[in-house]
Write a protein that holds these residues in place. Structure first.
Motif, short mmCIF file in Angstrom:
data_model
loop_
_atom_site.label_atom_id
_atom_site.label_comp_id
_atom_site.label_asym_id
_atom_site.label_seq_id
_atom_site.Cartn_x
_atom_site.Cartn_y
_atom_site.Cartn_z
N GLU A 42 48.22 20.86 -35.50
CA GLU A 42 47.62 20.24 -34.32
C GLU A 42 46.75 21.25 -33.58
O GLU A 42 45.65 20.93 -33.12
N PHE A 43 47.26 22.49 -33.44
CA PHE A 43 46.49 23.53 -32.76
C PHE A 43 45.15 23.74 -33.46
O PHE A 43 44.09 23.72 -32.83
N LYS B 117 43.84 23.61 -23.95
CA LYS B 117 43.48 22.34 -24.58
C LYS B 117 43.99 22.24 -26.02
O LYS B 117 44.17 21.14 -26.53
N CYS B 118 44.19 23.38 -26.68
CA CYS B 118 44.56 23.38 -28.10
C CYS B 118 46.06 23.45 -28.36
O CYS B 118 46.53 22.94 -29.37
N VAL C 105 40.36 27.07 -23.32
CA VAL C 105 40.35 26.57 -24.70
C VAL C 105 41.78 26.53 -25.24
O VAL C 105 42.20 25.53 -25.84
N ARG D 141 42.63 20.79 -33.13
CA ARG D 141 41.99 20.76 -31.80
C ARG D 141 41.03 21.95 -31.63
O ARG D 141 39.94 21.80 -31.09
N PHE D 142 41.46 23.12 -32.09
CA PHE D 142 40.63 24.32 -31.96
C PHE D 142 39.32 24.14 -32.71
O PHE D 142 38.24 24.45 -32.19
N SER D 143 39.40 23.62 -33.92
CA SER D 143 38.19 23.39 -34.72
C SER D 143 37.26 22.38 -34.05
O SER D 143 36.04 22.54 -34.07
N GLU D 144 37.83 21.34 -33.44
CA GLU D 144 37.02 20.34 -32.75
C GLU D 144 36.29 20.95 -31.55
O GLU D 144 35.13 20.65 -31.30
N ILE D 145 36.98 21.80 -30.80
CA ILE D 145 36.40 22.38 -29.59
C ILE D 145 35.41 23.49 -29.92
O ILE D 145 34.33 23.55 -29.33
#
Length: 172
Positions: free
Chosen positions: A135-136, A28-29, A25, A139-143
């Motif tokens: 950005e982190f 990806k973030c 995770v 992406r973290f919220s999306e994942i």
């Protein structure tokens, strides 16, 4: 440089804590992350390529987790070397607070940079740090957050694909 903030994550605190400890995770973030290798439960090695203004640097770094308090938070610290470009080191205190079905992630970051990259000026570096943090968390919220549910589309009717003229003719 110091920075703090909060981010609402649409997931339970236990899920958020587990994701913050998951190297896949994090890879990806983290913007520019090429690899993260978990060395132990509290240590990871990472390779990240970042652009700060006109300078692009590849950092090899070590990340350490401490003050572990599952699922409430921890302290994360790290240091990375970008060769001739310079170095970065710092840490963040992460606190997770339940908010209904969601989690509020509070963070306080302190970082120090040196070498050529430090000569770019604090405004450019602070702006880049805020952009990377944004950005982190995006992406973290999306994942980690809820995945979009499929939408049931209406089934096609007999006039579909005939164009407006074909539908007009068949309705008369």
């Amino acid at each position: 440089m110091e920075m703090n903030g909060s981010q609402r994550i649409e997931a339970p605190r236990e899920v958020v804590y587990a994701a913050l400890n998951n190297d896949d995770v994090l890879r990806k973030c983290i913007p520019g992350c090429e690899s993260i290798e978990k060395v132990s439960e509290t240590e990871m090695n990472a390779k990240v390529t970042l652009r700060v203004g006109p300078v692009k640097a590849k950092f090899d770094g070590k990340v350490t987790l401490s003050d572990l308090d599952p699922p409430n938070g921890y302290t994360i610290s790290g240091e990375g070397s970008g060769g001739m470009v310079g170095f970065a080191k710092g840490g963040a205190k992460v606190d997770l607070v339940p908010d209904g079905e969601a989690t509020i992630l509070n963070y306080t970051v302190a970082a120090e940079i040196g070498g050529k990259i430090a000569q770019l000026g604090s405004r450019l570096i602070d702006g880049t740090a805020k952009k990377l943090a944004g950005e982190f968390f995006s992406r973290f919220s999306e994942i980690v957050g809820p995945q979009p549910q499929p939408v049931d589309l209406p089934t096609e009717d007999a006039n579909a694909g005939k164009g407006w003229f074909g539908r007009l003719r068949s309705s008369s």
